[in-house]
Motif scaffolding. Structure first.
Motif, PDB file in Angstrom:
ATOM      1  N   ARG A 274       0.834  -1.204   0.000  1.00  0.00           N
ATOM      2  CA  ARG A 274       0.000   0.000   0.000  1.00  0.00           C
ATOM      3  C   ARG A 274       0.867   1.250   0.000  1.00  0.00           C
ATOM      4  NH1 ARG A 274      -3.749  -0.173   4.883  1.00  0.00           N
ATOM      5  NH2 ARG A 274      -4.555   1.712   3.855  1.00  0.00           N
TER       6      ARG A 274
ATOM      7  N   ARG B 128       2.255   1.746  -3.476  1.00  0.00           N
ATOM      8  CA  ARG B 128       1.307   2.321  -4.435  1.00  0.00           C
ATOM      9  C   ARG B 128       1.316   3.840  -4.355  1.00  0.00           C
ATOM     10  NH1 ARG B 128      -1.866  -2.338  -3.296  1.00  0.00           N
ATOM     11  NH2 ARG B 128      -3.035  -1.283  -1.639  1.00  0.00           N
ATOM     12  N   VAL B 129       1.419   4.373  -3.145  1.00  0.00           N
ATOM     13  CA  VAL B 129       1.494   5.828  -2.999  1.00  0.00           C
ATOM     14  C   VAL B 129       2.775   6.361  -3.633  1.00  0.00           C
ATOM     15  CG1 VAL B 129       1.468   7.749  -1.377  1.00  0.00           C
ATOM     16  CG2 VAL B 129       0.146   5.688  -0.865  1.00  0.00           C
TER      17      VAL B 129
ATOM     18  N   HIS C 149       2.526   6.412  -7.402  1.00  0.00           N
ATOM     19  CA  HIS C 149       1.737   7.573  -7.818  1.00  0.00           C
ATOM     20  C   HIS C 149       2.563   8.846  -7.715  1.00  0.00           C
ATOM     21  CE1 HIS C 149      -2.299   9.976  -7.385  1.00  0.00           C
ATOM     22  NE2 HIS C 149      -1.667  10.218  -8.524  1.00  0.00           N
TER      23      HIS C 149
ATOM     24  N   LEU D 270      -1.636  13.391  -3.203  1.00  0.00           N
ATOM     25  CA  LEU D 270      -1.339  12.136  -2.500  1.00  0.00           C
ATOM     26  C   LEU D 270      -1.829  12.138  -1.060  1.00  0.00           C
ATOM     27  CD1 LEU D 270       2.368  11.700  -3.656  1.00  0.00           C
ATOM     28  CD2 LEU D 270       0.331  10.693  -4.696  1.00  0.00           C
ATOM     29  N   ARG D 271      -2.203  13.288  -0.557  1.00  0.00           N
ATOM     30  CA  ARG D 271      -2.541  13.392   0.867  1.00  0.00           C
ATOM     31  C   ARG D 271      -3.651  12.420   1.293  1.00  0.00           C
ATOM     32  NH1 ARG D 271      -1.256  17.236   4.697  1.00  0.00           N
ATOM     33  NH2 ARG D 271      -2.642  17.306   6.512  1.00  0.00           N
TER      34      ARG D 271
ATOM     35  N   GLU E 128      -4.346   9.568   0.067  1.00  0.00           N
ATOM     36  CA  GLU E 128      -3.781   8.222   0.056  1.00  0.00           C
ATOM     37  C   GLU E 128      -2.916   7.986   1.294  1.00  0.00           C
ATOM     38  OE1 GLU E 128      -1.987   7.265  -3.784  1.00  0.00           O
ATOM     39  OE2 GLU E 128      -3.157   8.889  -4.675  1.00  0.00           O
TER      40      GLU E 128
ATOM     41  N   ALA F 145      -5.092   7.544   4.355  1.00  0.00           N
ATOM     42  CA  ALA F 145      -5.688   6.215   4.438  1.00  0.00           C
ATOM     43  C   ALA F 145      -4.766   5.207   5.113  1.00  0.00           C
ATOM     44  CB  ALA F 145      -6.059   5.723   3.033  1.00  0.00           C
TER      45      ALA F 145
END
Length: 250
Positions: free
Chosen positions: A92, A95-96, A99, A214-215, A217, A220
């Motif tokens: 996870r 993934r950030v 991006h 991105l914040r 993400e 989360a």
């Protein structure tokens, strides 16, 4: 021009941070004095000081600085859960980061579009950016340690991109400036200097603004990071000190 070096360097500002520590600190209020390496079946945390400098969690067992720590059944279960949830968090986080790489590359492309580069230079810049982006994505996917993304390692990645992209942009802008001067177009020469100054002073805040996408993400991830901090509570190293592998501030 110094600005061309900054373009390449700032492209790495987020991508080579694993997940930018400042963002985790500011968004999740999470910090750690340890580096983390994920190995098959275990987690290894290490730091230079203070003790414990090496913490190994493996299937509910705990070693600190080479000493096995005696744990009750509850603590064993909590450490096993800590390990499982930490491992599940890794993809996870990646993934950030992936991006973030894409956002940074797009920012460089958009900034360069305002430089009036010739078609060949634009095409070559695009090719090189995509090559470096693919390499970064591959490095992120393969990485299993935060050691890969700071200090000399990060500097080496940044320098590779700077040495590849910087001269290309510097040459193109230099040729434009020379042509303008030879043709007596002082206004164009001044415009080129202004563009270079704008890149030097303005690109970093514009990139940081773009990275705000991105914040959500990152947010989360916060409950899961908080969960890790809770799972370690009450567990102590062989020297009696709390583990504090993850710390949550206010």
């Amino acid at each position: 021009m110094r600005s061309t070096r900054l373009l390449a360097a700032w492209m790495l500002a987020f991508a080579c941070g694993s997940l930018h520590a400042q963002d985790l600190s500011q968004v999740c209020h999470a910090t750690s004095s340890y580096d983390l390496t994920v190995q098959p079946g275990r987690l290894v945390f290490d730091r230079t000081e203070p003790a414990p400098t090496r913490v190994v969690i493996e299937s509910g067992t705990l070693q600190t600085d080479g000493q096995t720590v005696s744990l009750n059944a509850e603590d064993q279960d909590r450490l096993a859960l800590f390990q499982r949830e930490a491992v599940a968090l890794v993809p996870r986080v990646k993934r950030v980061i992936h991006h973030g790489v894409d956002v940074a590359v797009q920012a460089v492309q958009d900034e360069s579009s305002g430089l009036n580069l010739d078609a060949d230079t634009r095409a070559e810049l695009q090719r090189r950016l995509q090559t470096h982006a693919a390499d970064l994505h591959q490095r992120v996917a393969a990485s299993q340690s935060t050691h890969d993304w700071h200090g000399d390692a990060a500097d080496q990645y940044a320098n590779q991109i700077i040495s590849d992209i910087g001269p290309l942009l510097a040459s193109a802008m230099g040729q434009q400036a020379i042509s303008a001067a030879m043709n007596g177009d002082l206004q164009q020469a001044a415009t080129l200097r202004e563009q270079a100054a704008n890149l030097t002073t303005g690109f970093q805040p514009r990139l940081q603004q773009r990275l705000q996408v991105l914040r959500p993400e990152i947010q989360a991830l916060c409950p899961d990071i908080q969960r890790l901090a809770e799972l370690q509570q009450g567990i102590r190293a062989s020297n009696g000190r709390p583990l504090n592998l993850v710390q949550i501030g206010q």
